[in-house]
Design a protein around this motif. Structure first.
Motif, PDB file in Angstrom:
ATOM      1  N   LYS A 398       0.838  -1.204   0.000  1.00  0.00           N
ATOM      2  CA  LYS A 398       0.000   0.000   0.000  1.00  0.00           C
ATOM      3  C   LYS A 398       0.865   1.243   0.000  1.00  0.00           C
ATOM      4  CE  LYS A 398      -3.974   2.148   2.269  1.00  0.00           C
ATOM      5  NZ  LYS A 398      -5.017   2.008   3.325  1.00  0.00           N
ATOM      6  N   TRP A 399       0.585   2.109  -0.954  1.00  0.00           N
ATOM      7  CA  TRP A 399       1.221   3.425  -1.001  1.00  0.00           C
ATOM      8  C   TRP A 399       0.251   4.432  -0.384  1.00  0.00           C
ATOM      9  CZ3 TRP A 399       2.163  -0.352  -4.410  1.00  0.00           C
ATOM     10  CH2 TRP A 399       3.493  -0.585  -4.806  1.00  0.00           C
ATOM     11  N   GLN A 400       0.698   5.201   0.587  1.00  0.00           N
ATOM     12  CA  GLN A 400      -0.162   6.091   1.342  1.00  0.00           C
ATOM     13  C   GLN A 400       0.378   7.513   1.288  1.00  0.00           C
ATOM     14  OE1 GLN A 400      -2.998   4.813   3.151  1.00  0.00           O
ATOM     15  NE2 GLN A 400      -3.546   6.987   3.207  1.00  0.00           N
ATOM     16  N   ALA A 401      -0.525   8.490   1.130  1.00  0.00           N
ATOM     17  CA  ALA A 401      -0.123   9.892   1.153  1.00  0.00           C
ATOM     18  C   ALA A 401       0.282  10.284   2.569  1.00  0.00           C
ATOM     19  CB  ALA A 401      -1.271  10.780   0.676  1.00  0.00           C
ATOM     20  N   PRO A 402       1.211  11.208   2.720  1.00  0.00           N
ATOM     21  CA  PRO A 402       1.607  11.655   4.062  1.00  0.00           C
ATOM     22  C   PRO A 402       0.485  12.443   4.737  1.00  0.00           C
ATOM     23  CG  PRO A 402       2.626  13.027   2.377  1.00  0.00           C
ATOM     24  CD  PRO A 402       1.961  11.889   1.654  1.00  0.00           C
ATOM     25  N   LYS A 403       0.560  12.601   6.044  1.00  0.00           N
ATOM     26  CA  LYS A 403      -0.487  13.272   6.803  1.00  0.00           C
ATOM     27  C   LYS A 403      -0.663  14.730   6.396  1.00  0.00           C
ATOM     28  CE  LYS A 403      -0.214  10.326  10.914  1.00  0.00           C
ATOM     29  NZ  LYS A 403       0.027  10.278  12.381  1.00  0.00           N
ATOM     30  N   ASP A 404       0.411  15.351   5.945  1.00  0.00           N
ATOM     31  CA  ASP A 404       0.318  16.767   5.567  1.00  0.00           C
ATOM     32  C   ASP A 404       0.008  16.968   4.080  1.00  0.00           C
ATOM     33  OD1 ASP A 404       2.714  15.863   4.548  1.00  0.00           O
ATOM     34  OD2 ASP A 404       3.913  17.559   5.262  1.00  0.00           O
ATOM     35  N   TYR A 405      -0.405  15.889   3.392  1.00  0.00           N
ATOM     36  CA  TYR A 405      -0.752  16.006   1.974  1.00  0.00           C
ATOM     37  C   TYR A 405      -1.940  16.951   1.806  1.00  0.00           C
ATOM     38  CZ  TYR A 405      -2.411  14.506  -2.665  1.00  0.00           C
ATOM     39  OH  TYR A 405      -2.836  14.477  -3.979  1.00  0.00           O
ATOM     40  N   LYS A 406      -1.838  17.876   0.859  1.00  0.00           N
ATOM     41  CA  LYS A 406      -2.878  18.884   0.673  1.00  0.00           C
ATOM     42  C   LYS A 406      -4.101  18.353  -0.072  1.00  0.00           C
ATOM     43  CE  LYS A 406       0.304  22.813   0.834  1.00  0.00           C
ATOM     44  NZ  LYS A 406       0.813  24.019   0.113  1.00  0.00           N
TER      45      LYS A 406
END
Length: 463
Positions: A398-406
């Motif tokens: 799984k590729w996940q966006a970081p928490k601060d992704y806009k």
């Protein structure tokens, strides 16, 4: 096919280990689950007040407000005007963005203003074509909400107007420029799922709001709502607040679940696999629960055929919408291939690769004598089939966006405004927008005609 070479490249690259792999680290190295963080870098340039893109909103409804909020998260953007046919929404615009913004009921007043560089068009679908063309002719850059058109026949006029104007025109399927879409495209091109066999898309809802039964303000009347202008070229009817505030429920103004939801899926699908779209659709469904005067179905199932091209095998796509899902609701978008499957979202991509069963088990062997069973097993063993199939059994990555992704909505506007500043290209231009909208609208054509409908994805027309 190009995809065959990509698959071999993927297998070779993944076998090298994480240090040498870009899009698919350790996919084939072990049968385990793995989570990987995606990254996005933004230009941090600060723009002066004299270097801002001056923006106007045409259609200050639900989506228009969400669009504008997303647009204003991009550096160097200033909202200067808003237009709507209901006075309460103009009041809301000033609450949100200040008393200094110009407000009007007439979108033509916005197009006349020389201080406006770009417009967001978030009106009901039946107004998209006219306002988009008028805005391009007035020298404005345009962000037009999906679907780009209410009828596929109207698409070419927008394509021609954009080319003649030289202005940027982005179609607003807001997840298009997301991290999830970009990673899925990269993985697909590397052959992560082999040859695509099927798309499975569904959206289940279980609320009045989710079924477009939006609230109607108590002050809705002929003075606060410019109903005649709202109707435009649609059939003339008496003032009816439901038609204005719940326009998605009517064929005269909207495009049903196909134009509202299918078009998002087609935008992502066509982008990820570099396709121009399907060549056939067959739809069914009905109005099962929300019998509130609407004339569009609340349950819809459409099957699409995609032809073989240089970028993908021939495959089928299943689109399903249920506005009365007793399960409570949910959604999914999954590409299924010969060697794996990807579930794609704006903020994540999950890739699953499983072991393909090529050697017969007890089920099919039970009818043979023991000696024959043993002879059959030896024959399969000599083919050495397990080497390849074992390599495919790697669990889920799984590729996940970081928490601060806009977010994908920000990224879509970032793409739009960057193209304006640099005279560049957008990810969803009018040609792309017509191919996505046209494919989606095939569902309506088939549903109301009660027969399969053919589509030419290259020429973007029925037949």
């Amino acid at each position: 096919m190009k995809q065959d070479n990509s698959r071999r490249y993927f297998l070779k690259k993944a076998a090298l280990g994480s240090a040498a792999v870009t899009s698919a680290p350790l996919i084939l190295s072990a049968s385990k689950d793995e989570s990987i963080l995606m990254q996005r870098e933004y230009d941090t340039k600060v723009f002066s007040s004299n270097d801002q893109i001056q923006l106007a909103l045409i259609g200050t409804g639900i989506q228009g407000i969400f669009d504008t909020k997303a647009a204003l998260t991009v550096s160097g953007i200033k909202l200067v005007a808003a237009c709507d046919l209901y006075t309460g929404r103009l009041e809301r615009a000033k609450e949100l963005w200040g008393d200094a913004i110009f407000t009007t009921r007439d979108y033509r007043e916005i197009l006349k203003r020389k201080d406006i560089d770009a417009v967001i068009i978030a009106t009901p679908d039946h107004w998209h074509k006219q306002i988009t063309i008028d805005a391009l002719k007035a020298g404005k850059h345009v962000y037009c909400e999906k679907p780009m058109v209410q009828e596929w026949q109207d698409g070419q006029a927008i394509i021609d107007a954009q080319k003649a104007s030289g202005k940027i025109c982005q179609v607003g399927s807001q997840g298009m420029a997301s991290l999830g879409n970009e990673k899925a495209k990269q993985l697909y091109q590397d052959g992560a799922i082999g040859d695509i066999v099927m798309l499975d898309f569904y959206n289940d809802r279980y609320s009045a709001e989710g079924a477009w039964q939006y609230p109607i303000p108590p002050d809705a009347n002929k003075k606060t709502v410019d109903f005649d202008t709202f109707l435009g070229q649609a059939p003339k009817v008496k003032f009816e607040p439901k038609r204005f505030f719940r326009w998605r429920n009517y064929r005269d103004y909207g495009t049903g679940v196909a134009g509202d939801l299918f078009v998002h899926a087609f935008s992502t699908l066509n982008y990820v696999i570099d396709s121009h779209g399907p060549n056939r659709a067959m739809a069914t469904g009905g109005l099962r629960y929300w019998k509130d005067g609407r004339d569009v179905p609340d349950v819809s199932i459409t099957l699409y055929d995609y032809p073989k091209t240089a970028t993908h095998a021939a495959f089928n796509a299943a689109f399903r919408i249920n506005f009365i899902a007793g399960s409570g609701g949910g959604s999914g978008f999954k590409l299924i291939g010969t060697e794996g499957e990807m579930e794609i979202g704006q903020n994540s991509v999950s890739l699953k690769r499983s072991k393909l069963g090529l050697v017969p088990g007890g089920y099919s062997m039970i009818s043979f004598p023991e000696a024959m069973q043993e002879q059959i097993r030896r024959g399969y063993a000599q083919q050495n089939l397990d080497t390849r199939t074992s390599a495919l059994a790697t669990g889920t990555t799984k590729w996940q966006a970081p928490k601060d992704y806009k977010g994908g909505h920000h990224d879509h506007f970032y793409n739009f405004f960057t193209a304006i500043r640099e005279n560049g290209k957008v990810v969803q231009d009018p040609t792309f927008g017509l191919r996505a909208a046209g494919a989606a609208l095939l569902a309506n054509e088939s549903y109301y005609k009660k027969e399969p409908v053919n589509w030419n994805p290259e020429e973007m027309k029925i037949g």
